[in-house]
Design a protein around this motif. Structure first.
Motif, short mmCIF file in Angstrom:
data_model
loop_
_atom_site.label_atom_id
_atom_site.label_comp_id
_atom_site.label_asym_id
_atom_site.label_seq_id
_atom_site.Cartn_x
_atom_site.Cartn_y
_atom_site.Cartn_z
N GLY A 124 -0.80 10.16 -15.55
CA GLY A 124 -2.95 9.20 -15.65
C GLY A 124 -3.34 8.45 -16.17
O GLY A 124 -2.47 7.67 -15.31
N ALA A 125 -4.42 7.59 -16.85
CA ALA A 125 -4.37 5.87 -16.70
C ALA A 125 -3.06 5.44 -17.52
O ALA A 125 -2.29 4.36 -16.53
CB ALA A 125 -5.20 6.01 -17.79
N MET A 126 -1.87 5.54 -18.00
CA MET A 126 -0.48 4.48 -17.60
C MET A 126 0.27 4.96 -16.67
O MET A 126 0.89 3.76 -16.23
CB MET A 126 0.31 5.42 -18.52
CG MET A 126 1.33 4.60 -19.38
SD MET A 126 1.18 2.71 -19.71
CE MET A 126 -0.15 2.84 -21.08
N GLY A 127 0.11 6.16 -15.72
CA GLY A 127 0.58 5.96 -14.76
C GLY A 127 -0.06 5.36 -14.00
O GLY A 127 1.09 4.65 -13.17
N ALA A 128 -1.70 4.77 -13.95
CA ALA A 128 -2.35 4.22 -12.40
C ALA A 128 -1.41 2.58 -12.83
O ALA A 128 -1.00 2.52 -12.18
CB ALA A 128 -3.30 4.42 -12.73
N LEU B 211 1.21 -1.18 0.10
CA LEU B 211 -0.38 0.13 0.03
C LEU B 211 0.59 1.26 -0.43
O LEU B 211 0.53 2.24 -0.64
CB LEU B 211 -1.13 -0.60 1.29
CG LEU B 211 -2.01 1.04 1.27
CD1 LEU B 211 -3.22 1.32 0.37
CD2 LEU B 211 -2.44 0.92 2.47
N VAL B 212 1.46 1.17 0.96
CA VAL B 212 2.86 2.22 0.51
C VAL B 212 3.42 2.61 -0.81
O VAL B 212 3.35 4.07 -1.38
CB VAL B 212 4.07 2.08 1.39
CG1 VAL B 212 5.07 3.20 1.51
CG2 VAL B 212 3.48 2.25 3.27
N ILE B 213 4.15 1.82 -1.74
CA ILE B 213 4.53 1.35 -2.71
C ILE B 213 3.22 2.51 -3.36
O ILE B 213 3.51 2.97 -4.67
CB ILE B 213 5.14 0.10 -3.36
CG1 ILE B 213 5.84 -0.02 -2.59
CG2 ILE B 213 5.21 0.02 -4.37
CD1 ILE B 213 6.30 -1.58 -2.96
N THR B 214 1.83 1.53 -3.63
CA THR B 214 0.81 2.49 -4.65
C THR B 214 0.51 3.74 -4.23
O THR B 214 0.28 4.41 -4.70
CB THR B 214 -0.73 1.93 -4.16
OG1 THR B 214 -0.11 -0.07 -3.72
CG2 THR B 214 -1.79 1.65 -4.85
N VAL B 215 0.42 3.82 -2.49
CA VAL B 215 0.02 6.05 -2.73
C VAL B 215 1.01 6.29 -3.34
O VAL B 215 1.09 7.63 -4.09
CB VAL B 215 0.21 5.53 -0.51
CG1 VAL B 215 0.01 7.20 -1.01
CG2 VAL B 215 -0.99 4.75 -0.05
N VAL B 216 2.16 5.85 -3.06
CA VAL B 216 3.71 7.25 -3.64
C VAL B 216 3.62 6.99 -5.15
O VAL B 216 3.80 8.38 -5.61
CB VAL B 216 4.99 6.55 -2.97
CG1 VAL B 216 6.43 7.34 -4.05
CG2 VAL B 216 4.96 6.05 -1.43
N LEU B 217 3.57 5.49 -5.62
CA LEU B 217 3.37 5.76 -6.36
C LEU B 217 2.04 6.11 -7.84
O LEU B 217 1.83 7.16 -8.74
CB LEU B 217 3.73 4.29 -7.96
CG LEU B 217 5.29 3.95 -7.34
CD1 LEU B 217 4.91 2.31 -8.03
CD2 LEU B 217 6.33 4.38 -8.00
N ASP B 218 1.07 6.14 -7.34
CA ASP B 218 0.29 7.12 -7.38
C ASP B 218 0.07 8.23 -7.40
O ASP B 218 -0.08 9.03 -8.33
CB ASP B 218 -1.83 6.64 -7.01
CG ASP B 218 -1.93 4.97 -7.55
OD1 ASP B 218 -0.92 4.95 -8.94
OD2 ASP B 218 -2.82 4.35 -6.53
#
Length: 431
Positions: A387-391, A372-379
């Protein structure tokens, strides 16, 4: 066991087919914006409900396994937790509806978003019925409910369209009606599995209702909360990109990404099926046999998912354009990136089943918390710029990282030397 996993995968494929057909109909009648709203309304109410029942869905399979299912006043306790959580969740949704409308549904009236709060309780009712069937090892009944959960939305969505209700109103009504229809069947199956007459409404030892046991409620909540952290984090890892993208880019961009995400999650079906089937079975096995079975499943599940990923990635373009039209062409590349992130999902599903079955859901939660930490930082870093590609990139990195950690944890804890140590991890109290 292999037949059980294949049967569950088949049920989930039928559910995906139902979801796909429903998404196509929503897309054809309302475009990408409607698909984005549909994705949010399928995710957010369920998330609120699960949070408010203290992890009860994750605890059901553990407490309904033999011999815990014979605990006095078990069902009244479980039902009290569920009913209380449904009431609290609905109230919280209604109170937060102005904020939800402003952030996620800026073009919809607040009263309609508040009305969607009814699906908090309906989704929760369905989820608890489905996981009760899992705990009672009614695999056929559970598979039927899994398939019907998505298939039922299509006719229930068409019904309001026929009578002249369109847009988000039709989506809300369709979701609520589908939940109720399938939930009634799920609880009918639970009642029949338990040998109860009159739909389990007799009370006492022959029904769901009665005086709850506070001490037992604390035990259920303790296990459930430790598992809920992992379940919530898994949901956030799968859906946080959807929420952030919807808030930043709006429903239209979100609609394309939601289609790409669901397409790629075909590869997560085997891992989910393995967790569903093996979690209650591993709960009943001793440490030696549970560990040996889990280790034997790692290689075939890894190989199977990797091989399946190749055609799924190649077919992304034709499938997207054929089903959803040219306006969803932007979803093709994010879908292919997300497919790459699913290749370890089968083996990680085995790992999660092993950790839950050995009574250590908190270890699963710790690993998923790192993801989740990785998700938040990268999102928050990638979505505003790409945009969508970054997600898609953020989610792929998260999936691969957490799945690899879960597999490594399984290998370490199931090794012969580790099995000779106590099974309960540090910080994991006896449920």
């Amino acid at each position: 066991m292999i037949r059980s996993v294949l049967s569950n995968c088949s049920a989930r494929l039928l559910a995906v087919l139902g979801l796909t057909l429903a998404t196509v109909l929503v897309a054809r009648t309302g475009g990408p914006s409607a698909v984005g709203e549909y994705a949010l309304l399928r995710m957010l109410p369920g998330l609120v409900g699960v949070l408010c029942v203290l992890g009860l869905p994750g605890a059901l399979a553990y407490f309904l396994a033999v011999p815990r299912r014979d605990l006095p006043r078990l069902w009244p306790t479980l039902m009290a937790i569920g009913a209380g959580g449904a009431a609290v969740g609905t109230a919280l949704w209604i109170a937060a509806s102005p904020l939800l409308a402003k952030v996620f549904f800026p073009h919809e009236p607040v009263w309609l978003i508040a009305a969607a709060g009814a699906t908090v309780a309906s989704q929760l009712l369905l989820t608890l019925g489905k996981t009760s069937l899992q705990g009672l090892e009614d695999r056929r009944g559970g598979d039927v409910v899994i398939a019907a959960e998505e298939l039922a939305f299509l006719p229930c969505f068409v019904l309001p369209l026929v009578v002249g209700i369109h847009g988000i109103g039709a989506i809300v009504l369709g979701l609520g009606l589908a939940d109720l229809v399938v939930a009634v069947d799920a609880w009918r199956r639970v009642s029949r599995r338990l040998g109860w007459r009159r739909f389990g409404l007799a009370g006492g030892d022959l029904g769901w209702w009665g005086r709850p046991d506070k001490a037992l409620a604390r035990r259920v909540s303790s296990y459930g909360l430790r598992g809920q952290v992992g379940g919530l984090i898994t949901l956030l890892n799968l859906r946080l990109d959807v929420a952030i993208l919807g808030a930043i880019a709006g429903p239209a961009v979100l609609g394309g990404y939601a289609v790409a995400s669901k397409y790629a999650e075909l590869l997560r079906l085997p891992g989910t099926a393995l967790t569903w089937v093996f979690y209650p079975r591993l709960t009943k096995l001793d440490q030696h046999h549970a560990a040996g079975l889990a280790r034997r499943l790692i290689r075939p599940t890894l190989a199977g998912v990797v091989l399946a990923a190749i055609p799924i990635a190649l077919l992304a373009g034709p499938v997207m354009r054929l089903l959803y039209g040219s306006s969803f062409g932007s979803a093709v590349q994010p879908a292919r990136v997300l497919v790459a992130g699913m290749v370890l999902a089968g083996a990680s599903g085995v790992a999660s089943a092993y950790l839950y079955g050995r009574g250590s859901p908190g270890l699963n939660s710790i690993v998923l918390g790192a993801g989740l930490v990785i998700t938040v930082v990268l999102d928050v870093t990638l979505i505003p710029h790409y945009g969508a590609m970054g997600a898609a990139v953020a989610s792929t990195v998260t999936y691969l990282s957490t799945d690899a950690l879960l597999i490594g944890l399984l290998l370490r804890l199931s090794a012969p030397a580790a099995r000779r140590r106590p099974a309960v991890a540090v910080g994991e109290g006896t449920p």
